[in-house]
Scaffold this motif. Structure first.
Motif, PDB file in Angstrom:
ATOM      1  N   UNK A  94      25.992  55.702  22.214  1.00 38.76           N
ATOM      2  CA  UNK A  94      24.886  55.863  23.158  1.00 38.76           C
ATOM      3  C   UNK A  94      25.016  57.478  23.611  1.00 38.76           C
ATOM      4  N   UNK A  95      26.164  58.015  23.857  1.00 39.44           N
ATOM      5  CA  UNK A  95      26.247  59.260  24.438  1.00 39.44           C
ATOM      6  C   UNK A  95      25.816  60.103  23.364  1.00 39.44           C
ATOM      7  N   UNK A  96      25.869  60.064  21.820  1.00 40.40           N
ATOM      8  CA  UNK A  96      25.312  60.900  21.026  1.00 40.40           C
ATOM      9  C   UNK A  96      23.757  60.738  21.062  1.00 40.40           C
ATOM     10  N   UNK A  97      23.061  59.688  21.266  1.00 35.88           N
ATOM     11  CA  UNK A  97      21.794  59.407  21.415  1.00 35.88           C
ATOM     12  C   UNK A  97      21.487  60.288  22.835  1.00 35.88           C
ATOM     13  N   UNK A  98      22.248  60.167  23.896  1.00 33.74           N
ATOM     14  CA  UNK A  98      21.670  60.889  25.030  1.00 33.74           C
ATOM     15  C   UNK A  98      21.824  62.502  24.747  1.00 33.74           C
TER      16      UNK A  98
END
Ligand code: KIV
Length: 272
Positions: A14-18
């Protein structure tokens, strides 16, 4: 030092997508052992890839094909023991997922269970769609890999730039959409024209991480031993060498041999 690493305690998918949404570039490097992984993690590298390039770099094979699932798990568990922050992605090795989707699922589960890694990566487009979907049913995040896919080297016969022709570029773009729809959380694009990679990154919502794919993507990955200049025979145009460790390590080893032979080492302070 990465500026992002203070913001996220642990890097997740999720952090990467953020990061993609906010325009922050993703840094990714390979890791195969505890000591190197610890340095990479402390330096703020976002994603550590336990790549099947271990077959070349660590084991000295000519291709990535010989490395086994158990060997990948050995490398991955060494990396996992070193990490506080980075997301750890492990390559499914050649022969561990191409047979059918059940085999792919079993291999992915074995990696996750025995190494403690966070995600798996596999090579290919529409032909691995079913496997990706099946792996995802077990809650295992999957990263895709298109362009130059080294596990297919005997099909292509060369490591040159892929998807330069219109037909292959169109197919790659379609495959990228298939991978996103199948549920991949990110995609690696290897050695393709920068303009095509930029189009893929613009069209997809998931992060696209390039190696030899230009600057229009959402992040970059290199093989750590290459960017450190430990390997000195691999010289593709895309490789930036941040150090020339081959020469400095070689000089240190030569000096050690000299010191041992001349009885300079150990001296009075280096013994009990
Ligand atoms: O195995 C590997 O190191 C890789 C990178 C080159 C992306 O797949």
């Amino acid at each position: 030092m990465s500026t992002a690493k203070k913001e996220f305690k642990k890097v997740t998918t999720n952090v990467l997508q953020e990061m993609k949404r906010s325009g922050e570039k993703i840094s990714m490097l390979t890791a195969y052992d505890y000591t190197m992984a610890q340095i990479l993690d402390h330096a703020g590298v976002d994603v550590l890839l336990v790549g099947d390039s271990a077959s070349n770099v660590m084991a000295g094979h000519e291709t990535t094909l010989p490395i086994t699932l158990d060997q990948m798990i050995y490398h991955a568990s060494s990396v996992v023991r070193a990490i506080d922050r980075a997301l750890i992605v492990v390559d499914l090795p050649f022969g561990s997922y191409q047979g059918n989707s059940k085999e792919a699922l079993n291999s992915a589960i074995k990696i996750m269970k025995e190494s403690g890694a966070h995600a798996v990566k596999l090579e290919g487009g529409r032909e691995v769609k079913e496997s990706i979907e099946r792996i995802l049913t077990a809650g295992i995040p999957v990263m895709g890999h298109l362009g130059l896919t080294p596990q297919s080297i005997y099909k292509f016969g060369t490591y040159t730039v892929r998807a330069k022709e219109e037909d292959e570029a169109k197919r790659l773009l379609e495959d990228a959409h298939v991978l996103e729809k199948s549920g991949c959380f990110a995609l690696v694009l290897e050695k393709i024209p920068a303009s095509l990679a930029e189009t893929v990154a613009k069209e997809l919502l998931i992060p696209v991480i390039g190696i030899g794919a230009g600057n229009g993507v959402d992040g970059q990955v290199l093989v750590t031993h290459d960017m450190l200049g430990m390997t000195n025979e691999f010289n593709p145009r895309f490789l930036r060498r941040y150090l020339n460790l081959y020469d400095s390590m070689s000089a240190a080893f030569q000096q050690y041999v000299k010191d041992v032979k001349s009885r300079d080492f150990p001296n009075d302070n280096e013994q009990y």
